[in-house]
Scaffold this motif. Structure first.
Motif, PDB file in Angstrom:
ATOM      1  N   PHE A 153     -30.653   8.322 -66.410  1.00  0.00           N
ATOM      2  CA  PHE A 153     -30.536   9.487 -67.288  1.00  0.00           C
ATOM      3  C   PHE A 153     -30.680   9.050 -68.743  1.00  0.00           C
ATOM      4  O   PHE A 153     -30.145   8.017 -69.143  1.00  0.00           O
ATOM      5  N   PRO A 154     -31.387   9.824 -69.574  1.00  0.00           N
ATOM      6  CA  PRO A 154     -31.592   9.446 -70.984  1.00  0.00           C
ATOM      7  C   PRO A 154     -30.379   9.788 -71.860  1.00  0.00           C
ATOM      8  O   PRO A 154     -30.370  10.777 -72.583  1.00  0.00           O
ATOM      9  N   TRP A 155     -29.350   8.971 -71.778  1.00  0.00           N
ATOM     10  CA  TRP A 155     -28.151   9.189 -72.584  1.00  0.00           C
ATOM     11  C   TRP A 155     -28.491   9.074 -74.067  1.00  0.00           C
ATOM     12  O   TRP A 155     -29.355   8.308 -74.455  1.00  0.00           O
ATOM     13  N   ILE A 156     -27.793   9.827 -74.883  1.00  0.00           N
ATOM     14  CA  ILE A 156     -27.979   9.805 -76.332  1.00  0.00           C
ATOM     15  C   ILE A 156     -26.669   9.342 -76.950  1.00  0.00           C
ATOM     16  O   ILE A 156     -25.604   9.883 -76.648  1.00  0.00           O
ATOM     17  N   ASP A 157     -26.752   8.329 -77.863  1.00  0.00           N
ATOM     18  CA  ASP A 157     -25.541   7.846 -78.538  1.00  0.00           C
ATOM     19  C   ASP A 157     -24.819   9.016 -79.191  1.00  0.00           C
ATOM     20  O   ASP A 157     -25.477   9.884 -79.767  1.00  0.00           O
ATOM     21  N   PRO A 158     -23.527   9.057 -79.040  1.00  0.00           N
ATOM     22  CA  PRO A 158     -22.607   8.002 -78.645  1.00  0.00           C
ATOM     23  C   PRO A 158     -22.322   7.916 -77.148  1.00  0.00           C
ATOM     24  O   PRO A 158     -21.464   7.139 -76.737  1.00  0.00           O
ATOM     25  N   TRP A 159     -23.025   8.672 -76.323  1.00  0.00           N
ATOM     26  CA  TRP A 159     -22.787   8.626 -74.878  1.00  0.00           C
ATOM     27  C   TRP A 159     -23.574   7.486 -74.248  1.00  0.00           C
ATOM     28  O   TRP A 159     -24.765   7.313 -74.530  1.00  0.00           O
ATOM     29  N   ALA A 189     -20.136   8.361 -67.506  1.00  0.00           N
ATOM     30  CA  ALA A 189     -20.511   7.993 -68.874  1.00  0.00           C
ATOM     31  C   ALA A 189     -19.277   8.058 -69.757  1.00  0.00           C
ATOM     32  O   ALA A 189     -18.253   8.630 -69.381  1.00  0.00           O
ATOM     33  N   ARG A 190     -19.419   7.470 -70.936  1.00  0.00           N
ATOM     34  CA  ARG A 190     -18.329   7.497 -71.913  1.00  0.00           C
ATOM     35  C   ARG A 190     -18.930   7.530 -73.306  1.00  0.00           C
ATOM     36  O   ARG A 190     -20.094   7.191 -73.497  1.00  0.00           O
ATOM     37  N   THR A 191     -18.115   7.945 -74.257  1.00  0.00           N
ATOM     38  CA  THR A 191     -18.556   7.844 -75.637  1.00  0.00           C
ATOM     39  C   THR A 191     -18.198   6.451 -76.123  1.00  0.00           C
ATOM     40  O   THR A 191     -17.190   5.880 -75.720  1.00  0.00           O
ATOM     41  N   CYS A 192     -19.024   5.911 -76.976  1.00  0.00           N
ATOM     42  CA  CYS A 192     -18.788   4.550 -77.461  1.00  0.00           C
ATOM     43  C   CYS A 192     -17.843   4.522 -78.649  1.00  0.00           C
ATOM     44  O   CYS A 192     -17.585   3.464 -79.193  1.00  0.00           O
ATOM     45  N   LEU A 245     -25.028  19.561 -65.470  1.00  0.00           N
ATOM     46  CA  LEU A 245     -25.407  18.546 -66.446  1.00  0.00           C
ATOM     47  C   LEU A 245     -26.092  19.156 -67.667  1.00  0.00           C
ATOM     48  O   LEU A 245     -25.862  18.730 -68.799  1.00  0.00           O
ATOM     49  N   GLU A 246     -26.924  20.150 -67.463  1.00  0.00           N
ATOM     50  CA  GLU A 246     -27.594  20.809 -68.589  1.00  0.00           C
ATOM     51  C   GLU A 246     -26.572  21.432 -69.542  1.00  0.00           C
ATOM     52  O   GLU A 246     -26.704  21.336 -70.767  1.00  0.00           O
ATOM     53  N   MET A 252     -23.229  16.770 -75.425  1.00  0.00           N
ATOM     54  CA  MET A 252     -23.908  15.530 -75.777  1.00  0.00           C
ATOM     55  C   MET A 252     -24.754  15.679 -77.043  1.00  0.00           C
ATOM     56  O   MET A 252     -24.702  14.815 -77.923  1.00  0.00           O
ATOM     57  N   LEU A 253     -25.524  16.733 -77.170  1.00  0.00           N
ATOM     58  CA  LEU A 253     -26.367  16.911 -78.353  1.00  0.00           C
ATOM     59  C   LEU A 253     -25.528  17.106 -79.611  1.00  0.00           C
ATOM     60  O   LEU A 253     -25.870  16.583 -80.677  1.00  0.00           O
ATOM     61  N   ARG A 254     -24.421  17.826 -79.489  1.00  0.00           N
ATOM     62  CA  ARG A 254     -23.532  18.018 -80.645  1.00  0.00           C
ATOM     63  C   ARG A 254     -22.874  16.701 -81.044  1.00  0.00           C
ATOM     64  O   ARG A 254     -22.763  16.390 -82.224  1.00  0.00           O
TER      65      ARG A 254
END
Length: 119
Positions: A9-15, A49-52, A95-96, A103-105
């Motif tokens: 899955f294309p995770w986006i930071d911070p995830w 997943a987790r936030t970093c 997930l959406e 995730m986007l926020r």
């Protein structure tokens, strides 16, 4: 989406995805913290997943009546919380829903925070 497909899955930071060892630790901690009155008590949950930068963990839920995912803010006390509001939880139907509403926020806020730290 199956757990195997979340590996790519294309995770986006911070995830970021959790490691197998991290998954086991987060799953265990969640079970330890849930009181009988908590909304996730008795629900099978698997950390994905987790936030970093915070203690927020994304769990994939099994057999929950309205949600496939939940973001949980663990307290890391290692025992059931007295207040069923803890660990805090936000449910996402799929997930959406998680991606668009969380995730986007988080990614936008994280980018601003990183820019401010660099300045």
């Amino acid at each position: 989406m199956t757990p195997k497909s979340l590996k790519d899955f294309p995770w986006i930071d911070p995830w970021v995805p959790v490691s197998d060892q991290g998954r086991d630790a987060y799953n265990y901690e969640l079970r330890m913290e849930l009181s009988l009155a908590h909304p996730l008590y008795g629900v099978r949950a698997r950390a994905v997943a987790r936030t970093c930068h915070t203690d927020d963990i994304l769990f994939q839920l099994k057999d929950h009546p309205i949600a496939e995912y939940a973001v949980v803010h663990l307290t890391f006390r290692g025992k059931p919380e007295n207040d069923p509001q803890w660990p805090s939880v936000i449910l996402y139907r799929d997930l959406e829903h998680f991606v668009t509403q969380r995730m986007l926020r988080d990614a936008a806020a994280y980018e601003i925070d990183q820019s401010n730290q660099a300045a």
